[in-house]
Motif scaffolding. Sequence first.
Motif, PDB file in Angstrom:
ATOM      1  N   THR A   1       0.916  -1.232  -0.019  1.00 45.37           N
ATOM      2  CA  THR A   1      -0.056   0.137  -0.126  1.00 45.37           C
ATOM      3  C   THR A   1       0.814   1.204  -0.002  1.00 45.37           C
ATOM      4  OG1 THR A   1       0.155   0.117   2.466  1.00 45.37           O
ATOM      5  CG2 THR A   1      -1.718  -1.150   1.432  1.00 45.37           C
ATOM      6  N   PRO A   2       0.320   2.473  -0.625  1.00 43.43           N
ATOM      7  CA  PRO A   2       1.047   3.760  -0.360  1.00 43.43           C
ATOM      8  C   PRO A   2       1.481   3.963   1.039  1.00 43.43           C
ATOM      9  CG  PRO A   2      -0.751   3.950  -1.849  1.00 43.43           C
ATOM     10  CD  PRO A   2      -0.984   2.687  -1.242  1.00 43.43           C
ATOM     11  N   THR A   3       0.640   3.640   1.932  1.00 40.49           N
ATOM     12  CA  THR A   3       0.858   3.906   3.478  1.00 40.49           C
ATOM     13  C   THR A   3       2.322   3.368   3.795  1.00 40.49           C
ATOM     14  OG1 THR A   3      -1.293   3.626   3.897  1.00 40.49           O
ATOM     15  CG2 THR A   3      -0.088   4.064   5.854  1.00 40.49           C
ATOM     16  N   GLU A   4       2.605   2.067   3.325  1.00 40.31           N
ATOM     17  CA  GLU A   4       3.782   1.313   3.844  1.00 40.31           C
ATOM     18  C   GLU A   4       4.959   2.117   2.858  1.00 40.31           C
ATOM     19  OE1 GLU A   4       3.573  -2.956   2.352  1.00 40.31           O
ATOM     20  OE2 GLU A   4       5.667  -3.084   2.429  1.00 40.31           O
ATOM     21  N   THR A   5       4.824   2.266   1.649  1.00 43.04           N
ATOM     22  CA  THR A   5       5.997   2.920   1.089  1.00 43.04           C
ATOM     23  C   THR A   5       6.242   4.272   1.483  1.00 43.04           C
ATOM     24  OG1 THR A   5       4.447   3.382  -0.928  1.00 43.04           O
ATOM     25  CG2 THR A   5       5.534   1.480  -1.053  1.00 43.04           C
ATOM     26  N   ILE A   6       5.224   4.965   1.797  1.00 42.09           N
ATOM     27  CA  ILE A   6       5.525   6.275   2.500  1.00 42.09           C
ATOM     28  C   ILE A   6       6.233   6.261   3.545  1.00 42.09           C
ATOM     29  CG2 ILE A   6       4.369   8.512   3.571  1.00 42.09           C
ATOM     30  CD1 ILE A   6       1.955   8.014   1.350  1.00 42.09           C
ATOM     31  N   GLY A   7       5.625   5.300   4.351  1.00 45.81           N
ATOM     32  CA  GLY A   7       6.385   5.037   5.784  1.00 45.81           C
ATOM     33  C   GLY A   7       7.970   4.616   5.619  1.00 45.81           C
ATOM     34  N   LEU A   8       8.136   4.235   4.380  1.00 42.84           N
ATOM     35  CA  LEU A   8       9.514   3.765   4.205  1.00 42.84           C
ATOM     36  C   LEU A   8      10.683   4.954   3.674  1.00 42.84           C
ATOM     37  CD1 LEU A   8       8.997   0.188   2.508  1.00 42.84           C
ATOM     38  CD2 LEU A   8      10.251   0.628   4.646  1.00 42.84           C
ATOM     39  N   GLY A   9       9.705   5.862   2.896  1.00 41.50           N
ATOM     40  CA  GLY A   9      10.373   7.060   2.247  1.00 41.50           C
ATOM     41  C   GLY A   9      10.293   6.951   0.933  1.00 41.50           C
ATOM     42  N   MET A  10       9.086   6.860   0.385  1.00 38.19           N
ATOM     43  CA  MET A  10       8.847   6.760  -1.064  1.00 38.19           C
ATOM     44  C   MET A  10       7.839   7.995  -1.014  1.00 38.19           C
ATOM     45  SD  MET A  10       8.733   3.484  -2.872  1.00 38.19           S
ATOM     46  CE  MET A  10       9.948   2.159  -2.554  1.00 38.19           C
ATOM     47  N   GLY A  11       7.798   8.515  -2.346  1.00 37.62           N
ATOM     48  CA  GLY A  11       6.666   9.738  -2.631  1.00 37.62           C
ATOM     49  C   GLY A  11       6.206   9.703  -3.910  1.00 37.62           C
ATOM     50  N   LEU A  12       5.123   9.858  -4.311  1.00 34.38           N
ATOM     51  CA  LEU A  12       4.668  10.011  -5.530  1.00 34.38           C
ATOM     52  C   LEU A  12       3.887  11.027  -6.096  1.00 34.38           C
ATOM     53  CD1 LEU A  12       3.787   8.424  -8.374  1.00 34.38           C
ATOM     54  CD2 LEU A  12       1.872   7.588  -7.068  1.00 34.38           C
ATOM     55  N   VAL A  13       4.117  11.885  -7.022  1.00 33.35           N
ATOM     56  CA  VAL A  13       3.267  12.897  -7.441  1.00 33.35           C
ATOM     57  C   VAL A  13       2.622  12.424  -8.656  1.00 33.35           C
ATOM     58  CG1 VAL A  13       3.236  15.264  -8.649  1.00 33.35           C
ATOM     59  CG2 VAL A  13       4.786  15.022  -6.759  1.00 33.35           C
ATOM     60  N   PRO A  14       1.451  12.015  -8.527  1.00 36.95           N
ATOM     61  CA  PRO A  14       0.590  11.229  -9.652  1.00 36.95           C
ATOM     62  C   PRO A  14       0.252  12.258 -10.786  1.00 36.95           C
ATOM     63  CG  PRO A  14      -0.723  11.678  -7.872  1.00 36.95           C
ATOM     64  CD  PRO A  14       0.368  12.467  -7.503  1.00 36.95           C
ATOM     65  N   GLU A  15       0.129  11.651 -12.040  1.00 43.43           N
ATOM     66  CA  GLU A  15      -0.520  12.311 -13.071  1.00 43.43           C
ATOM     67  C   GLU A  15      -2.022  12.503 -12.865  1.00 43.43           C
ATOM     68  OE1 GLU A  15      -0.988  10.172 -16.437  1.00 43.43           O
ATOM     69  OE2 GLU A  15      -0.644  11.760 -17.824  1.00 43.43           O
ATOM     70  N   GLY A  16      -2.334  13.745 -13.504  1.00 46.63           N
ATOM     71  CA  GLY A  16      -3.852  13.863 -13.415  1.00 46.63           C
ATOM     72  C   GLY A  16      -4.360  14.417 -12.025  1.00 46.63           C
TER      73      GLY A  16
END
Length: 507
Positions: A327-342
Motif C-alpha cells: 500500500t502507499p501507506t507502507e511505501t510512504i512510511g519507508l520513504g517513498m513519494g509519488l506525484v501522480p498524473e492527473g
Amino acid sequence: MIEYVLLKIDGISKSFPGVKALDHVAFEVGKGEVHAVVGENGAGKSTLMNILSGVYAPDTGILCLDEKEIHFKDPRHAQENGIAMIHQELSLANHLSVMENIFLGRLKRNKLGLVDYKQMYKMCRNELECLGVNDIEPDMLIKDLSVSQMQMVEIAKALSLNARLIIMDEPTSSITKKETEMLFAAIRSLKQRGVSILYISHRMEEIFEIADNITVLRDGTYIKTLKSIDTTPKEIVSLMVGREFNRAFNREVRKVREDEKPVLEVKGLSYGKKVKDVSFKLYPGEILALTGLVGAGRSEVVQTLFGVTRKDKGQIIFNGKEIEARTPTETIGLGMGLVPEGRKTQGLFLKMKVRDNITITNLPQICSMQFIRKTEEIKKAEDYVARLRIKTPGIEQQVQYLSGGNQQKTIIARWLLNSPKVLFLDEPTHGVDVGAKSEIYEIINSLANEGVGIVLISSELPEVLTLADRILVMQNGRIAGELSRENANQEIIMEYATNQMNKGMEQ
Ligand SMILES: Nc1ncnc2c1ncn2[C@@H]1O[C@H](COP(=O)(O)OP(=O)(O)OP(=O)(O)O)[C@@H](O)[C@H]1O
Ligand SMILES: [Mg+2]
C-alpha cells in the motif's frame, strides 16, 4: 487585422472572493481564425472561457456577437448562439455511443416518430470524416475511446450544433504528439469552414504552429494581442511574466560510480498486461527518466512500486531490503513519494485548504509535537507557495478554487516538503506555466543533489533531455532501451518508443 469580427469581448471583469480573476479584459476574435490565449497559471484564461461559453456571468463588461450585444443565460444559450467549449475535463456520457452523444437531447426521428439510427449514423459519419477522423465508428461506446478520440467526438458534436466558435482549454495536455497532429489537422479544416477557435495552451511550439493571433493575459488583465508571424516565443513569455525571461536551466549529468549501491532496485517486475518483466536500478541523487508513448506502461510501473497497485511478480529492493509495496501507506512510511498524473482524480483533497494539502503526508509527526510543527509547517508551506508561485489569496484557500496549474503545483509542493528518499514524478509539469516549470526543474535538481533518487515520467522529451541522468524508454510494458543523456536525442528515444529498434526483443 481581422476581416470580420465574430466576437467582441469588451471590458469584462470577474471577481471571486479574494481574487480579481479578470479586470477589464477586451479583445476581438475574427471569423475563421485560430486565436490563442496565453498567460501564467491563474492569469484568468479558463475564467474568461467560462464567461464566453455561458458558465459564468461577468461582473461588468459586455460580449458582442456579430456586432450585437449578447448576455448568455447559461451554457445552452451560448451553444444556441454557436459557441461551444471542449472542456479540460471531457463531458461526454461514457456508456452511450458516439452518435448518441452527438445527438444527445435531440435524437433524429423518422416519419413514424421512431429514432432514426440510420440517419444519425450517416450524419455522424459525415461529421467525423470532415474532421479527417477515420478510426471512430458512430456506434462505438465513449468509454472505449482514447482521450483524443473523445475530443474529436466533442468537436463533431459542436459542429453538428452549428458551432461558429469552438473553445479548447488545454486540449493537448493528455494526448500524444501524433494525436496532437490529428487535432491540428481538424483545426485547420474547421478554419477552412470559417469556424473560429479559441485555443489555450502552455506549450509555445504548439501555439506558434497553429495560432494566427495570440492574446496575452497577466494577473487578470489584458496585455496585448500579437500576430504569431510577427512575434517570438521569447517575446510572448516575457509579456506573460512581465519581465525578461531567460533562465537557462542546466544540470550536469551524474555518472554512476562502480562501488555505488542503488537506493532502489527492481527485478522482473510484472503487473497485468501493462508491466512486463521490468528491471532497473536507481541510485541516490540520480534522476532516472521513464519515457515512451502515452500508454506504454510508465505510470503503471511507478504505481506498482509505490503500492497503488500490487505487483504480480518480481522483486523490489529498497535501501538494500526487499519490500512488498502493498500500500502507499507502507511505501510512504519507508520513504517513498509519488506525484501522480492527473491532479483532479488522484492525490489532491479539493475541499481542503492549500496548507493542509501541502502538509498532509506529515500528519504523524504533527500529532507528537503539535504546536512547534504547526508554526514551522505554515512557514514551509508559505515558502513553497512563494517559490512555486502558487497563485492563491492565501494558504487557507480551498484547493478547489485554484486554477488547474496551481492545483498541480500544490501537489508537487507536498512531496517536496516531505523530502522522501525516492520520489516518483509522473508528468509533473503538465499544465504548469513556463516560469513555474523552470522553478520545478531547479527544485528537482537540488533534491537530486541532496541525494534523493528521482524517477521522472515525462512525455516531453526536451524536459527529459534537460533533467535526466539516465533514460529508460518503455514500449508496450517493457523497457525497450536505456540511454545516458549524453547519448540521447529525440530521434533515438522515439525510435525505441515506437519499436523500430527492438523488434527482436518482443519474443
Ligand atoms: N470558482 C472560483 N472561486 C474562487 N477563485 C477562483 C474560482 N475560479 C477561479 N478562481 C481564481 O481565479 C484566478 C484565475 O483562474 P483561472 O482558472 O481562470 O486561471 P487560468 O489562467 O486558467 O490558469 P491555469 O493555466 O492554471 O489553468 C485564479 O487565481 C483562481 O484561483
Ligand atoms: Mg485554466
